[in-house]
Design a protein around this motif. Sequence first.
Motif, PDB file in Angstrom:
ATOM      1  N   PRO A 107      19.668  45.171 -23.728  1.00  0.00           N
ATOM      2  CA  PRO A 107      19.285  45.337 -22.324  1.00  0.00           C
ATOM      3  C   PRO A 107      17.793  44.994 -22.155  1.00  0.00           C
ATOM      4  O   PRO A 107      16.956  45.425 -22.942  1.00  0.00           O
TER       5      PRO A 107
ATOM      6  N   SER B  80      25.829  55.822 -15.918  1.00  0.00           N
ATOM      7  CA  SER B  80      25.565  54.440 -16.328  1.00  0.00           C
ATOM      8  C   SER B  80      26.735  53.910 -17.141  1.00  0.00           C
ATOM      9  O   SER B  80      27.160  52.768 -16.967  1.00  0.00           O
ATOM     10  N   SER B  84      29.063  50.874 -15.922  1.00  0.00           N
ATOM     11  CA  SER B  84      29.158  49.594 -16.629  1.00  0.00           C
ATOM     12  C   SER B  84      30.545  49.381 -17.220  1.00  0.00           C
ATOM     13  O   SER B  84      30.971  48.229 -17.336  1.00  0.00           O
ATOM     14  N   TYR B 126      17.769  36.144  -9.079  1.00  0.00           N
ATOM     15  CA  TYR B 126      18.579  37.342  -9.259  1.00  0.00           C
ATOM     16  C   TYR B 126      18.247  38.391  -8.201  1.00  0.00           C
ATOM     17  O   TYR B 126      19.136  38.976  -7.576  1.00  0.00           O
ATOM     18  N   LEU B 171      27.184  43.990  -9.449  1.00  0.00           N
ATOM     19  CA  LEU B 171      27.111  43.616 -10.863  1.00  0.00           C
ATOM     20  C   LEU B 171      28.299  42.759 -11.272  1.00  0.00           C
ATOM     21  O   LEU B 171      28.163  41.845 -12.100  1.00  0.00           O
ATOM     22  N   TYR B 175      27.524  39.149 -13.147  1.00  0.00           N
ATOM     23  CA  TYR B 175      27.903  38.826 -14.521  1.00  0.00           C
ATOM     24  C   TYR B 175      29.144  37.949 -14.623  1.00  0.00           C
ATOM     25  O   TYR B 175      29.649  37.728 -15.722  1.00  0.00           O
ATOM     26  N   PRO B 231      24.345  44.449 -21.298  1.00  0.00           N
ATOM     27  CA  PRO B 231      23.188  44.416 -20.385  1.00  0.00           C
ATOM     28  C   PRO B 231      23.360  45.236 -19.108  1.00  0.00           C
ATOM     29  O   PRO B 231      22.365  45.718 -18.574  1.00  0.00           O
ATOM     30  N   THR B 232      24.606  45.412 -18.619  1.00  0.00           N
ATOM     31  CA  THR B 232      24.739  46.133 -17.336  1.00  0.00           C
ATOM     32  C   THR B 232      24.282  47.581 -17.448  1.00  0.00           C
ATOM     33  O   THR B 232      23.783  48.136 -16.485  1.00  0.00           O
ATOM     34  N   ASP B 235      20.734  47.839 -16.428  1.00  0.00           N
ATOM     35  CA  ASP B 235      20.291  47.140 -15.222  1.00  0.00           C
ATOM     36  C   ASP B 235      19.443  48.062 -14.348  1.00  0.00           C
ATOM     37  O   ASP B 235      19.778  49.214 -14.126  1.00  0.00           O
ATOM     38  N   TYR B 236      18.338  47.489 -13.867  1.00  0.00           N
ATOM     39  CA  TYR B 236      17.391  48.267 -13.078  1.00  0.00           C
ATOM     40  C   TYR B 236      17.432  47.874 -11.600  1.00  0.00           C
ATOM     41  O   TYR B 236      17.419  48.716 -10.718  1.00  0.00           O
ATOM     42  N   THR B 238      19.745  46.254  -9.552  1.00  0.00           N
ATOM     43  CA  THR B 238      20.901  46.503  -8.703  1.00  0.00           C
ATOM     44  C   THR B 238      20.990  47.957  -8.233  1.00  0.00           C
ATOM     45  O   THR B 238      21.116  48.195  -7.037  1.00  0.00           O
TER      46      THR B 238
END
Lengths: 268, 299
Positions: A107, B80, B84, B126, B171, B175, B231-232, B235-236, B238
């Motif tokens: 991440p 989270s 995700s 993005y 998201l 993605y 990565p999701t 994520d910051y 979104t």
Amino acid sequence: MKGQGLKAYVILYLVFLYAPILLLPMFAFNSGTVIAFPLQGFTTGWFVEVFTTKALIEATRNSVFIAVSVAILSTCFGLFAARAATRYNFPAKGGILGFVMLPLVLPEIIVAVSLLVVLIQAGLSTGIWSVIAGHVLICTPFSIAILQGSFANMDKSLEEAAVDLGETPLSTFRLVTLPLVAPGIIASLLICFTISLDEFIIAFFLSGNEPTLPVYIWGLLRFPARVPVIMALGTLLVALSIILLITAEYFRRRGLRRAGKRDVGGFL
Amino acid sequence: MAMARSFDLGRFLRREESKGLALIAPPFVYALLLLAAPLAAIVLFSFWTQDFMTINRTFTLDNYREALSDPLYMELLSRSLRISLAVTAITVLLAFPVAYFVSFHVAPERKSLWLFLITIPFWTSYLIRVFLWRVILAYDGPVNGTLLGLGLIEEPLAWILYSANSVVITLAHAYAPFAILPIFVSLEKIDRALHEAGRDLGESRVMVFLRVTLPLAMPGVLAAVLIVFIPTIGDYVTPRLVGGSDGTMIANMIQTQFMRLNNAPMGATLSVLAMLMVGIVSLVMIVLTMRWTGGGKSK
């Protein structure tokens, strides 16, 4: 019958994919200051404002400088790693390559905060150079992936022939290898440039008081009156990245033709 | 004689090896300095504490104790994970038919055009894309407008913006290509003769899909799952832009700890916990998939 249903679904899915960027130019040319429907009149005023806002131009300059540096540095690292991966065997090859590729699956916020912690502890200031350092880390894996393809497609006997004909390893690399992987290098430069230009999280943590374009946009999103300018800017960026992508794709295909391979798909 | 030959061979190998090592050294050293060292620093920090600006370097597990007992941190971590996982499931399920279509129903010379068409929307900013989802899902936005216009709903849906739902939708959009491409690649590798064989042996289309296509596509599906899932979680943007208070995720708290509360050790602790969570869940997914496909083989 079944094929038709699937096709209808895929078209719906493409509408979903394109929904945001179809809205972008609509609001960029809309004279209303609120980003909502119904649309008001037509204006190009927001585009004029893009080119006259000093802070925005400053941020763009930072971003372009960063993206160009990142593209060059990452592609150099990519060349080293891809060459080593396709041509040589060495101890712990899988482990080393896996580690260099790791940022691809980490991440981004973790990369960003860990770099920030180290910089602060080392007493170093943040700014353009620290953003470059962070972006090179995340762009190198992409460069390696692209260049590995180019090196793997290359016929090894061409290099051997050059050596047999009396060229030194260095001149062989310059005269034979480099021209053959050149399309891959250009594609890698363009992809790294695009990724760096758009990257937000690392720049947000590490840019200090030298904002990049995404960091500047992030700041503007809080002020509703400034949002139409962002829409105009976004439209310009979309146009730019589509042009860059088509150029990269063109060079990639040319590379495949040169290496005598058939085209089997796009990027990534 | 034999000694001399093996010595030469050894030297030749070492030459080959040292060339490879010399080439890989620059990117490797760079990654050691800028990735391994910072990650080690984060782990170290998570065992320290901070009081305003001074950092107390005595080893302690207090941060972990606090993080694991504070309901807010635990809620953010589990939310989270939930978000995700939902994003991963939805993205991969929506993407599979698209990859299948491009691989099996599009003429070979037009495949790269289709892939190009799919990837274009993702080379736009993005931040701006996420912001536009806020516009699309807004109370007076096009989604509610269309649904109202069609008479499908009585009043605008409020739950589609500033909630976990909007984070999942946004998201799942962000993605999409990361899910489509690996699945497409694995579908492309399937030998088309296997389908004909299955059909010739009297299996229905659905059974051929379930017993031939799907198991062979599993490596691609697994890759898609991991590429979306990992990565999701971190994520910051979104959650900040479309999540509201119900959609806040762990990355937002990590940022707050580092930048606002000046509590780097707690931020580090939460980062380590998030990484552990990602690592463990990913490993479980890999093991389950290997067992499933491996089990299919032994039958």
